[in-house]
Design a protein around this motif. Structure first.
Motif, PDB file in Angstrom:
ATOM      1  N   PRO A 199     -16.151  -4.558  18.139  1.00 48.18           N
ATOM      2  CA  PRO A 199     -14.838  -4.080  18.583  1.00 48.18           C
ATOM      3  C   PRO A 199     -13.881  -5.248  18.824  1.00 48.18           C
ATOM      4  N   GLY A 200     -12.686  -5.121  18.301  1.00 48.49           N
ATOM      5  CA  GLY A 200     -11.706  -6.183  18.404  1.00 48.49           C
ATOM      6  C   GLY A 200     -11.625  -7.060  17.174  1.00 48.49           C
ATOM      7  N   ASP A 201     -12.678  -7.032  16.332  1.00 50.37           N
ATOM      8  CA  ASP A 201     -12.594  -7.725  15.058  1.00 50.37           C
ATOM      9  C   ASP A 201     -11.654  -6.950  14.132  1.00 50.37           C
ATOM     10  N   VAL A 202     -11.373  -7.499  12.961  1.00 53.18           N
ATOM     11  CA  VAL A 202     -10.344  -6.934  12.080  1.00 53.18           C
ATOM     12  C   VAL A 202     -10.910  -6.604  10.704  1.00 53.18           C
ATOM     13  N   LEU A 203     -10.540  -5.437  10.209  1.00 57.31           N
ATOM     14  CA  LEU A 203     -10.750  -5.077   8.807  1.00 57.31           C
ATOM     15  C   LEU A 203      -9.377  -4.869   8.186  1.00 57.31           C
ATOM     16  N   LEU A 204      -9.055  -5.664   7.168  1.00 57.82           N
ATOM     17  CA  LEU A 204      -7.801  -5.500   6.443  1.00 57.82           C
ATOM     18  C   LEU A 204      -8.117  -4.790   5.133  1.00 57.82           C
ATOM     19  N   VAL A 205      -7.482  -3.632   4.915  1.00 64.46           N
ATOM     20  CA  VAL A 205      -7.745  -2.839   3.712  1.00 64.46           C
ATOM     21  C   VAL A 205      -6.474  -2.733   2.877  1.00 64.46           C
ATOM     22  N   THR A 206      -6.654  -2.627   1.569  1.00 64.46           N
ATOM     23  CA  THR A 206      -5.524  -2.523   0.659  1.00 64.46           C
ATOM     24  C   THR A 206      -5.803  -1.429  -0.368  1.00 64.46           C
ATOM     25  N   SER A 207      -4.883  -0.494  -0.483  1.00 61.91           N
ATOM     26  CA  SER A 207      -4.991   0.560  -1.498  1.00 61.91           C
ATOM     27  C   SER A 207      -3.690   1.334  -1.534  1.00 61.91           C
ATOM     28  N   CYS A 208      -3.374   1.909  -2.683  1.00 61.32           N
ATOM     29  CA  CYS A 208      -2.216   2.781  -2.788  1.00 61.32           C
ATOM     30  C   CYS A 208      -2.536   3.896  -3.775  1.00 61.32           C
ATOM     31  N   PHE A 209      -1.606   4.795  -3.952  1.00 63.37           N
ATOM     32  CA  PHE A 209      -1.841   5.962  -4.788  1.00 63.37           C
ATOM     33  C   PHE A 209      -2.143   5.560  -6.225  1.00 63.37           C
ATOM     34  N   PRO A 210      -3.190   6.152  -6.858  1.00 63.01           N
ATOM     35  CA  PRO A 210      -4.131   7.121  -6.305  1.00 63.01           C
ATOM     36  C   PRO A 210      -5.201   6.417  -5.472  1.00 63.01           C
ATOM     37  N   ALA A 231      -3.598  -2.188   7.346  1.00 66.76           N
ATOM     38  CA  ALA A 231      -3.528  -1.596   6.004  1.00 66.76           C
ATOM     39  C   ALA A 231      -2.294  -2.070   5.258  1.00 66.76           C
ATOM     40  N   LEU A 232      -2.494  -2.487   4.020  1.00 62.80           N
ATOM     41  CA  LEU A 232      -1.404  -2.737   3.086  1.00 62.80           C
ATOM     42  C   LEU A 232      -1.456  -1.605   2.078  1.00 62.80           C
ATOM     43  N   THR A 233      -0.475  -0.700   2.165  1.00 59.64           N
ATOM     44  CA  THR A 233      -0.498   0.501   1.353  1.00 59.64           C
ATOM     45  C   THR A 233       0.906   0.787   0.839  1.00 59.64           C
ATOM     46  N   ASP A 234       1.172   2.040   0.423  1.00 59.44           N
ATOM     47  CA  ASP A 234       2.431   2.290  -0.283  1.00 59.44           C
ATOM     48  C   ASP A 234       3.403   3.215   0.424  1.00 59.44           C
ATOM     49  N   ALA A 235       2.954   4.031   1.371  1.00 62.65           N
ATOM     50  CA  ALA A 235       3.859   5.017   1.963  1.00 62.65           C
ATOM     51  C   ALA A 235       3.336   5.477   3.311  1.00 62.65           C
ATOM     52  N   GLN A 236       4.224   6.019   4.117  1.00 66.73           N
ATOM     53  CA  GLN A 236       3.820   6.532   5.424  1.00 66.73           C
ATOM     54  C   GLN A 236       2.923   7.754   5.301  1.00 66.73           C
ATOM     55  N   ASP A 237       2.933   8.397   4.131  1.00 66.08           N
ATOM     56  CA  ASP A 237       2.036   9.521   3.900  1.00 66.08           C
ATOM     57  C   ASP A 237       0.680   9.078   3.370  1.00 66.08           C
TER      58      ASP A 237
END
Length: 301
Positions: A199-210, A231-237
């Motif tokens: 707990p407190g460590d970091v997971l950085l994830v990257t993905s976008c549609f699809p 998260a590095l992604t593409d939209a608030q949805d």
């Protein structure tokens, strides 16, 4: 108008039914003539709506981009991205249709290379980067940088074309601080790769549609175990936006037959630069140590 019982559409079938109810005055919301015309036209070509930018759609239907944003809000959605998501879901009964439909833009317009394709792709990427910067939340940016500077351990996870981004982020962040690694499920499995994190460590994830299911599920599990998710992604949805402690939306529409990546790399560089600034002398010492090793090994390079 009383809209307390109104449920926003969740797919194109419910959107079509809502438009029919609006036309028959049975819906709890109303749309102006222009909005109804545009929405009806969009429903007639869902595959084009799913892959076009808001600017392209506005030009195609002879309206301002703000008209599409207001239409989405009127339908009870979060914005244009929320509206477009309904069309994307329709398109991706098989997610692979996304890529072929992207490529069909090039096929439909033969001669693009002769008419300045490199310039058009470059302009679209510049537009994506500008939109990302304009909508960047400073508080989220600062919090993400602080988490990445202070966490005991960091793992970075992205697959397919986002593997290149995750590898870059892992390599560059590892230059200035310890205990950073790219999560590679193929080597040891998700569970083993996540198990060292506390707990407190970091997971950085990257993905976008699809979106990639394994990335979403990994983020969900990490969050459940108290791991901070960026998260590095593409939209608030995006499903990742709902999971992450800090989420960044990067527009990525272009003529490229997959997701445009330049904005993600620019955001990554900005985050890493901010982390380096926060680490201060610690980052400088780490970089000098690396430079010494490079110098010592230079005859072997």
């Amino acid at each position: 108008m009383n809209t307390s019982g109104f449920t926003p559409p969740h797919n194109l079938s419910s959107l079509r039914q809502l438009l029919a109810d609006i036309d028959s005055k049975q819906a709890p919301i109303r749309l102006g003539g222009q909005s109804r015309r545009v929405l009806n036209a969009m429903l007639g070509t869902p595959e084009k709506v799913a892959v076009a930018s808001i600017t392209e759609l506005a030009e195609r239907h002879g309206v301002n981009a703000s008209t599409l944003t207001r239409l989405a809000h009127r339908l009870g959605l979060s914005g244009f991205n929320g509206l477009q998501q309904l069309f994307r879901l329709e398109l991706t009964g098989s997610p692979l249709h996304f890529y072929s439909e992207q490529a069909s833009q090039l096929v439909r317009e033969p001669g693009l290379a002769d008419s300045g394709l490199p310039a058009k792709v470059g302009q679209q990427e510049c537009s994506n980067i500008s939109a990302m910067i304009d909508n960047l939340d400073p508080d989220s940016f600062n919090r993400a940088a602080e988490l990445m500077a202070a966490a005991g351990q960091i793992r970075i996870y992205g697959v397919r074309q986002f593997y290149a981004l995750s590898y870059f982020l892992g390599y560059a962040l590892g230059m200035i601080r310890p205990n950073v690694a790219t999560l590679e499920a193929g080597r040891q499995g998700i569970a083993d790769a996540l198990s060292p994190l506390q707990p407190g460590d970091v997971l950085l994830v990257t993905s976008c549609f699809p979106y990639t299911d394994s990335v979403i599920r990994t983020a969900e599990i990490a969050r459940h175990h108290g791991i901070e998710v960026i998260a590095l992604t593409d939209a608030q949805d995006s499903p990742l936006h709902k999971i992450a402690s800090c989420s960044f939306c990067v527009p990525n529409r272009s003529l490229f037959y997959s997701n445009a990546m330049a904005g993600f790399f620019v955001l990554g560089e900005a985050l890493l630069s901010e982390v380096a600034a926060r680490l201060g002398d610690t980052a400088i010492v780490a970089l000098r140590r690396r430079e010494e090793l490079i110098s010592e090994l230079s005859p072997l390079s």
